[in-house]
Design a protein around this motif. Structure first.
Motif, PDB file in Angstrom:
ATOM      1  N   TYR A  18       1.849   9.767 -10.265  1.00  0.00           N
ATOM      2  CA  TYR A  18       0.920   9.870 -11.392  1.00  0.00           C
ATOM      3  C   TYR A  18       0.075  11.133 -11.274  1.00  0.00           C
ATOM      4  N   GLN A  19      -0.420  11.424 -10.086  1.00  0.00           N
ATOM      5  CA  GLN A  19      -1.238  12.620  -9.896  1.00  0.00           C
ATOM      6  C   GLN A  19      -0.435  13.891 -10.157  1.00  0.00           C
ATOM      7  N   LEU A  41       2.308   1.617  -3.536  1.00  0.00           N
ATOM      8  CA  LEU A  41       1.237   2.036  -4.435  1.00  0.00           C
ATOM      9  C   LEU A  41       0.906   3.511  -4.228  1.00  0.00           C
ATOM     10  N   GLY A  42       0.886   3.948  -2.980  1.00  0.00           N
ATOM     11  CA  GLY A  42       0.613   5.356  -2.687  1.00  0.00           C
ATOM     12  C   GLY A  42       1.663   6.272  -3.297  1.00  0.00           C
ATOM     13  N   THR A  52       0.826  -1.202   0.000  1.00  0.00           N
ATOM     14  CA  THR A  52       0.000   0.000   0.000  1.00  0.00           C
ATOM     15  C   THR A  52       0.866   1.260   0.000  1.00  0.00           C
ATOM     16  N   LYS A  70       3.430   5.641  -5.994  1.00  0.00           N
ATOM     17  CA  LYS A  70       3.236   5.642  -7.444  1.00  0.00           C
ATOM     18  C   LYS A  70       2.005   6.453  -7.840  1.00  0.00           C
ATOM     19  N   VAL A  71       0.936   6.352  -7.070  1.00  0.00           N
ATOM     20  CA  VAL A  71      -0.267   7.138  -7.352  1.00  0.00           C
ATOM     21  C   VAL A  71       0.033   8.626  -7.203  1.00  0.00           C
ATOM     22  N   ALA A  72       0.796   9.001  -6.184  1.00  0.00           N
ATOM     23  CA  ALA A  72       1.161  10.407  -5.993  1.00  0.00           C
ATOM     24  C   ALA A  72       1.978  10.918  -7.178  1.00  0.00           C
ATOM     25  N   TRP A  85      -0.130  14.144 -13.915  1.00  0.00           N
ATOM     26  CA  TRP A  85      -1.408  14.561 -14.498  1.00  0.00           C
ATOM     27  C   TRP A  85      -1.633  16.053 -14.281  1.00  0.00           C
TER      28      TRP A  85
END
Length: 117
Positions: free
Chosen positions: A45-46, A38-39, A35, A41-43, A49
């Motif tokens: 990506y955001q 993943l957090g 987790t 990697k999501v950060a 973006w």
């Protein structure tokens, strides 16, 4: 012509209460680490973006805007390094010098053997 014979074995774990606690602890650590990675990697990506959206808002085409944004994707070594800096240890308080963030998100980490084999 030879007939192929398939054999299967079925095993069931029957851990003691202490062993069950250790197994659950290991599963919890693995889930927490996943987790956390993943957090990160999501950060990233955001951030990518939002940077692309800023270019789009200035009138640049979306495809070109996305190409111009450079956000490093967290790699396994960088995630591990970050985790090692923040994970904490209930035996020692505080964060090491130069590390920012919440105070030690998983101080129990030292209680679990994380060396795979």
């Amino acid at each position: 012509m030879q007939a192929e014979v398939l054999r299967a074995c079925r095993f069931t774990l029957d851990p003691t209460c202490v062993q069950e606690e250790v197994l659950l602890r290991h599963a919890g650590v693995a889930r927490w680490a996943f987790t956390h990675a993943l957090g990160m990697k999501v950060a990233a990506y955001q951030e990518w973006w939002a940077g692309g959206q800023a270019f789009v808002d200035t009138g640049l085409g979306e495809a070109e805007a996305r190409k111009r944004v450079r956000v490093p994707v967290p790699t396994k070594p960088s995630v591990q390094k970050h985790l090692n800096q923040i994970k904490g240890d209930s035996r020692t308080p505080g964060l090491p010098a130069g590390v920012q963030g919440s105070a030690r998100p998983c101080p129990w980490w030292h209680e679990v053997n994380t060396r795979g084999g």
